[in-house]
Design a protein around this motif. Structure first.
Motif, short mmCIF file in Angstrom:
data_model
loop_
_atom_site.label_atom_id
_atom_site.label_comp_id
_atom_site.label_asym_id
_atom_site.label_seq_id
_atom_site.Cartn_x
_atom_site.Cartn_y
_atom_site.Cartn_z
N GLN A 169 0.51 -0.94 0.11
CA GLN A 169 -0.22 -0.37 -0.17
C GLN A 169 0.23 0.94 -0.09
N GLN A 170 2.14 1.00 0.83
CA GLN A 170 2.64 2.39 1.13
C GLN A 170 3.81 2.98 -0.49
N GLN A 171 4.02 1.33 -1.07
CA GLN A 171 4.00 1.75 -2.60
C GLN A 171 3.34 2.55 -3.86
N ARG A 172 2.05 1.55 -3.40
CA ARG A 172 1.63 2.24 -4.49
C ARG A 172 0.53 3.92 -3.59
N HIS A 216 3.54 -12.15 -5.18
CA HIS A 216 2.42 -11.51 -5.30
C HIS A 216 1.78 -10.51 -5.21
N THR A 217 2.51 -9.66 -4.35
CA THR A 217 1.99 -8.10 -4.19
C THR A 217 3.03 -7.30 -5.42
N ALA A 218 4.28 -7.58 -5.55
CA ALA A 218 5.05 -7.73 -6.15
C ALA A 218 4.37 -7.61 -7.92
N ALA A 219 3.87 -8.70 -8.07
CA ALA A 219 3.57 -8.42 -8.92
C ALA A 219 2.10 -7.95 -9.43
N SER A 220 1.11 -7.55 -8.53
CA SER A 220 0.52 -6.44 -8.89
C SER A 220 0.34 -4.76 -8.88
N MET A 221 2.51 -4.92 -8.59
CA MET A 221 2.48 -4.38 -8.42
C MET A 221 3.30 -3.73 -10.24
#
Length: 234
Positions: free
Chosen positions: A150-153, A179-184
């Motif tokens: 969320q912070q990176q978003r 998983h979070t990296a893929a969505s990013m």
């Protein structure tokens, strides 16, 4: 082919040390076009951050030129470099780079305040961007109340606040789970595809290359074109 909004030629960065010269970059030449998602891949210490800093006008090269639009950053007066950094370039950091005392919406709003944008326009733009990155319900939360993803978003939304022509992302998934990296990466790819932004993303993760329009490889300061898809060893 679309317009080349970022062009660099013959970039070298040499650090003078008592033990001799260290070549962080050696004669690097590249261009990134509007709407193109380019991945810069290489191991830690290869010179990726140095290259992005030079391209973003944060660090001058020892030799070579950087052109963004009609401005040659490496020859322009500081006021023009500042304007290009403010108006044309968005930067995403591996460490997120958020101000802990500010909420998500206040962090995103900061570049617009610096530009003295109208308060109504600021509020509308911030709301649009937080919706775009999936954080409309987290606008009032501070960075410590958000997950790393969320912070990176928030960091991406802030980088887009000024509607830049170029997005430079320095290892943006380095602190995220797979998983979070893929969505990013999907979010960043959509910024190039849907918004026409020229995106250059650095990473040491070879799995990201399959999402790129084009891959550049950097090893020991030497830049070359790489294959988009990894080739299996025989």
């Amino acid at each position: 082919m679309s317009e080349a909004v970022l062009q660099a030629s013959g970039l070298s960065v040499v650090h003078r040390t008592p033990a001799g010269d260290v070549h962080a970059l050696s004669d690097a030449t590249l261009e990134v076009h509007a709407g193109e998602f380019v991945v810069l891949i290489g191991p830690s210490g290869a010179g990726k951050t140095t290259l992005l800093h030079v391209l973003g006008g944060i660090q001058p090269p020892t030799t070579g030129t950087v052109r963004i639009g009609d401005v040659v950053l490496t020859e322009a007066p500081e006021r023009d470099v500042d304007r290009v950094r403010r108006d044309d370039i968005g930067y995403v950091f591996q460490s997120f780079g958020l101000i802990s005392a500010l909420s998500a919406e206040e962090n995103v709003e900061l570049p617009l305040r610096i530009r003295r944008a109208d308060p109504g326009e600021r509020a509308e733009r911030v709301a649009q961007l937080l919706e775009r990155v999936g954080l409309a319900d987290h606008a009032k939360q501070r960075p410590t109340e958000l997950s790393g993803g969320q912070q990176q978003r928030v960091g991406i939304a802030r980088a887009l606040a000024g509607s830049p022509r170029i997005l430079l992302a320095d290892e943006p998934t380095g602190q995220l789970d797979s998983h979070t990296a893929a969505s990013m990466i999907e979010l960043i790819a959509s910024i190039a595809r849907d918004d026409g932004v020229a995106v250059l993303l650095s990473t040491h993760d070879p799995s990201i290359r399959s999402r790129a329009d084009r891959v550049l490889e950097l090893h020991d300061g030497v830049l070359r074109e790489g294959a988009v898809h990894a080739v299996a060893s025989p």
